[in-house]
Design a protein around this motif. Structure first.
Motif, mmCIF file in Angstrom:
data_model
loop_
_atom_site.group_PDB
_atom_site.id
_atom_site.type_symbol
_atom_site.label_atom_id
_atom_site.label_comp_id
_atom_site.label_asym_id
_atom_site.label_seq_id
_atom_site.Cartn_x
_atom_site.Cartn_y
_atom_site.Cartn_z
ATOM 1 N N GLY A 1 -9.279 15.976 -95.803
ATOM 2 C CA GLY A 1 -10.490 16.431 -96.276
ATOM 3 C C GLY A 1 -11.618 16.247 -95.042
ATOM 4 O O GLY A 1 -12.679 17.039 -95.396
ATOM 5 N N MET A 2 -11.424 15.554 -94.161
ATOM 6 C CA MET A 2 -12.202 15.384 -92.876
ATOM 7 C C MET A 2 -12.339 16.415 -92.240
ATOM 8 O O MET A 2 -11.507 17.489 -92.087
ATOM 9 N N THR A 3 -13.819 16.775 -91.715
ATOM 10 C CA THR A 3 -14.053 18.091 -90.845
ATOM 11 C C THR A 3 -14.481 17.333 -89.622
ATOM 12 O O THR A 3 -14.852 16.411 -89.313
ATOM 13 N N LEU A 4 -14.260 18.445 -88.664
ATOM 14 C CA LEU A 4 -14.670 17.965 -87.255
ATOM 15 C C LEU A 4 -14.771 19.306 -86.323
ATOM 16 O O LEU A 4 -14.375 20.065 -86.746
ATOM 17 N N HIS A 5 -15.493 19.002 -85.110
ATOM 18 C CA HIS A 5 -15.527 20.155 -84.112
ATOM 19 C C HIS A 5 -15.056 19.775 -83.012
ATOM 20 O O HIS A 5 -14.985 18.590 -82.400
ATOM 21 N N LEU A 6 -14.168 20.636 -82.383
ATOM 22 C CA LEU A 6 -13.328 20.660 -81.151
ATOM 23 C C LEU A 6 -14.241 21.380 -80.069
ATOM 24 O O LEU A 6 -14.377 22.747 -80.249
ATOM 25 N N ARG A 7 -14.475 21.095 -79.003
ATOM 26 C CA ARG A 7 -14.907 21.748 -77.986
ATOM 27 C C ARG A 7 -14.246 21.484 -76.470
ATOM 28 O O ARG A 7 -13.769 20.488 -76.383
ATOM 29 N N GLY A 8 -13.883 22.493 -75.708
ATOM 30 C CA GLY A 8 -13.378 22.268 -74.421
ATOM 31 C C GLY A 8 -13.086 23.807 -74.069
ATOM 32 O O GLY A 8 -13.508 24.770 -74.542
ATOM 33 N N ARG A 9 -12.061 23.653 -73.024
ATOM 34 C CA ARG A 9 -11.498 24.781 -72.311
ATOM 35 C C ARG A 9 -9.909 24.870 -72.348
ATOM 36 O O ARG A 9 -9.282 23.717 -72.178
ATOM 37 N N VAL A 10 -9.099 25.887 -72.847
ATOM 38 C CA VAL A 10 -7.629 26.014 -72.643
ATOM 39 C C VAL A 10 -7.513 27.126 -72.179
ATOM 40 O O VAL A 10 -7.981 28.403 -72.617
ATOM 41 N N ALA A 11 -6.576 27.206 -71.107
ATOM 42 C CA ALA A 11 -6.001 28.207 -70.404
ATOM 43 C C ALA A 11 -7.203 29.197 -69.934
ATOM 44 O O ALA A 11 -7.239 30.417 -69.748
ATOM 45 N N GLY A 12 -8.259 28.416 -69.142
ATOM 46 C CA GLY A 12 -9.259 28.951 -68.720
ATOM 47 C C GLY A 12 -10.319 29.774 -69.767
ATOM 48 O O GLY A 12 -11.208 30.516 -69.355
ATOM 49 N N MET A 13 -10.181 29.534 -70.809
ATOM 50 C CA MET A 13 -10.963 30.135 -71.918
ATOM 51 C C MET A 13 -11.567 29.087 -72.983
ATOM 52 O O MET A 13 -11.141 28.158 -73.178
ATOM 53 N N ARG A 14 -12.827 29.412 -73.326
ATOM 54 C CA ARG A 14 -13.453 28.656 -74.213
ATOM 55 C C ARG A 14 -12.837 28.268 -75.567
ATOM 56 O O ARG A 14 -12.284 29.083 -76.308
ATOM 57 N N ALA A 15 -12.784 26.695 -75.993
ATOM 58 C CA ALA A 15 -12.385 26.463 -77.317
ATOM 59 C C ALA A 15 -13.447 25.781 -77.804
ATOM 60 O O ALA A 15 -13.980 24.649 -77.461
ATOM 61 N N ASP A 16 -13.755 26.500 -79.152
ATOM 62 C CA ASP A 16 -14.765 25.756 -79.892
ATOM 63 C C ASP A 16 -14.728 26.259 -81.367
ATOM 64 O O ASP A 16 -14.788 27.495 -81.576
ATOM 65 N N ALA A 17 -14.458 25.310 -81.981
ATOM 66 C CA ALA A 17 -14.010 25.827 -83.488
ATOM 67 C C ALA A 17 -14.183 24.284 -84.384
ATOM 68 O O ALA A 17 -14.297 23.212 -83.948
ATOM 69 N N GLU A 18 -14.729 24.771 -85.498
ATOM 70 C CA GLU A 18 -14.637 23.631 -86.790
ATOM 71 C C GLU A 18 -13.408 23.722 -87.628
ATOM 72 O O GLU A 18 -12.813 24.819 -87.678
ATOM 73 N N LEU A 19 -12.775 22.401 -87.723
ATOM 74 C CA LEU A 19 -11.660 21.975 -88.250
ATOM 75 C C LEU A 19 -11.487 21.417 -89.454
ATOM 76 O O LEU A 19 -12.603 20.417 -89.405
ATOM 77 N N ARG A 20 -10.595 21.297 -90.417
ATOM 78 C CA ARG A 20 -10.564 20.566 -91.335
ATOM 79 C C ARG A 20 -9.324 19.812 -91.273
ATOM 80 O O ARG A 20 -8.227 20.377 -90.948
ATOM 81 N N VAL A 21 -9.006 18.568 -91.958
ATOM 82 C CA VAL A 21 -7.810 17.965 -92.022
ATOM 83 C C VAL A 21 -7.000 18.247 -93.265
ATOM 84 O O VAL A 21 -7.735 17.907 -94.506
ATOM 85 N N ILE A 22 -6.180 18.890 -93.287
ATOM 86 C CA ILE A 22 -5.778 19.412 -94.345
ATOM 87 C C ILE A 22 -4.755 18.627 -95.232
ATOM 88 O O ILE A 22 -4.689 18.380 -96.295
#
Length: 217
Positions: A113-134
Motif C-alpha cells: 500500500g505504500m506510495t512513492l515517486h521515482l525520478r531519473g532518466r532511462v535510455a536517455g529519456m525522462r522517468a517520472d512516475a508515482e507508484l504504489r507497492v501492490i
C-alpha cells in the motif's frame, strides 16, 4: 486466452497482479509489452538474506540511478495489500502483522500500500512516475515486491522484483518481470523504445543487486 483482471482504483491499469503469473510472457495484458529476466546471485542463506534486504530497501531503484522520493505508508491501518496465488489470481490477503523496518538512513522498507515517486532518466529519456507497492512477499525462501503505476509516467503497468533461494541446489536467483503499456505519444508511435527502456532498467537492477557487480575485480 486472457487472464482475468483484478481492479484497484489506486493504479492506472486494470491487470493488477499480472506480473505474479508465470505465463505473463505468453499472455500479457492487452496492448502491453511484457519482459522478464533472471540472474543467479550466488548460493546460501546469507546471500539470500542480503539480497532480500537490499531489494526491500529500494537498492535496485536507487543504484539504478533513480531517485526515490515521497515515500508514504498505506492510506489506512487496515490496509494489508493485495495477495496473489502462484497463478496471479487475487486471494484474501494475509492478516499477519509485520513490523515496519528501516534502513540505516531511516528510510522505510517496502510495505503493501505504500506510495512513492521515482525520478531519473532511462535510455536517455525522462522517468517520472508515482507508484504504489501492490504486494510484498517475505517468506523463508522468497522475498519480493510488486510496483504498479499510479499515474504520470510515460508507460503504465507493473514490475515484479523477486529473490528466491532454491531448496534443490541452494542457489539464489533474482527475477524481474514486468509489463508496460505506452502512455506517451513517442512510445505509442515507437514501441521499440519501450523494449530498449526495459532492457536498460533490467541491466541496472542486476548491477544494483548482484554481488558480482558490487565487488571490484
Amino acid at each position: 486466452m486472457r487472464r482475468g483482471t483484478f481492479r484497484d482504483d489506486t493504479v492506472d491499469y486494470a491487470a493488477v497482479g499480472a506480473t505474479h503469473a508465470p505465463d505473463l510472457m505468453q499472455y500479457p495484458p492487452e496492448r502491453s509489452i511484457p519482459a522478464e529476466d533472471s540472474w543467479r546471485l550466488g548460493s546460501g542463506e546469507e546471500r539470500f538474506r542480503t539480497a532480500g534486504d537490499a531489494l526491500l530497501s529500494w537498492t535496485a531503484q536507487r543504484a539504478a540511478g533513480l531517485t526515490v522520493e515521497d515515500l508514504r505508508p498505506a492510506s489506512g491501518p487496515a490496509y494489508t495489500g493485495v495477495a496473489f496465488d502462484p497463478d496471479g489470481n487475487a486471494v484474501a490477503p494475509s492478516k499477519r502483522e509485520v513490523e515496519q523496518r528501516f534502513d540505516a538512513d531511516g528510510t522505510p522498507f517496502a510495505g503493501p500500500g505504500m506510495t512513492l515517486h521515482l525520478r531519473g532518466r532511462v535510455a536517455g529519456m525522462r522517468a517520472d512516475a508515482e507508484l504504489r507497492v501492490i504486494s510484498v512477499t517475505d517468506e523463508v525462501r522468497r522475498v519480493g515486491l510488486v510496483l504498479g503505476t499510479v499515474g504520470g509516467s510515460v508507460v503504465s503497468g507493473e514490475e515484479l522484483f523477486e529473490i528466491t533461494w532454491r531448496e534443490d541446489n541452494d542457489e539464489v536467483w533474482f527475477t524481474v518481470r514486468a509489463f508496460d503499456a505506452p502512455n506517451s505519444l513517442v512510445y505509442r508511435l515507437l514501441p521499440f523504445l519501450i523494449r530498449r527502456r526495459r532492457k536498460e532498467l533490467f541491466a541496472r537492477y542486476l548491477r544494483a543487486i548482484s554481488p558480482l557487480y558490487a565487488t571490484p575485480l
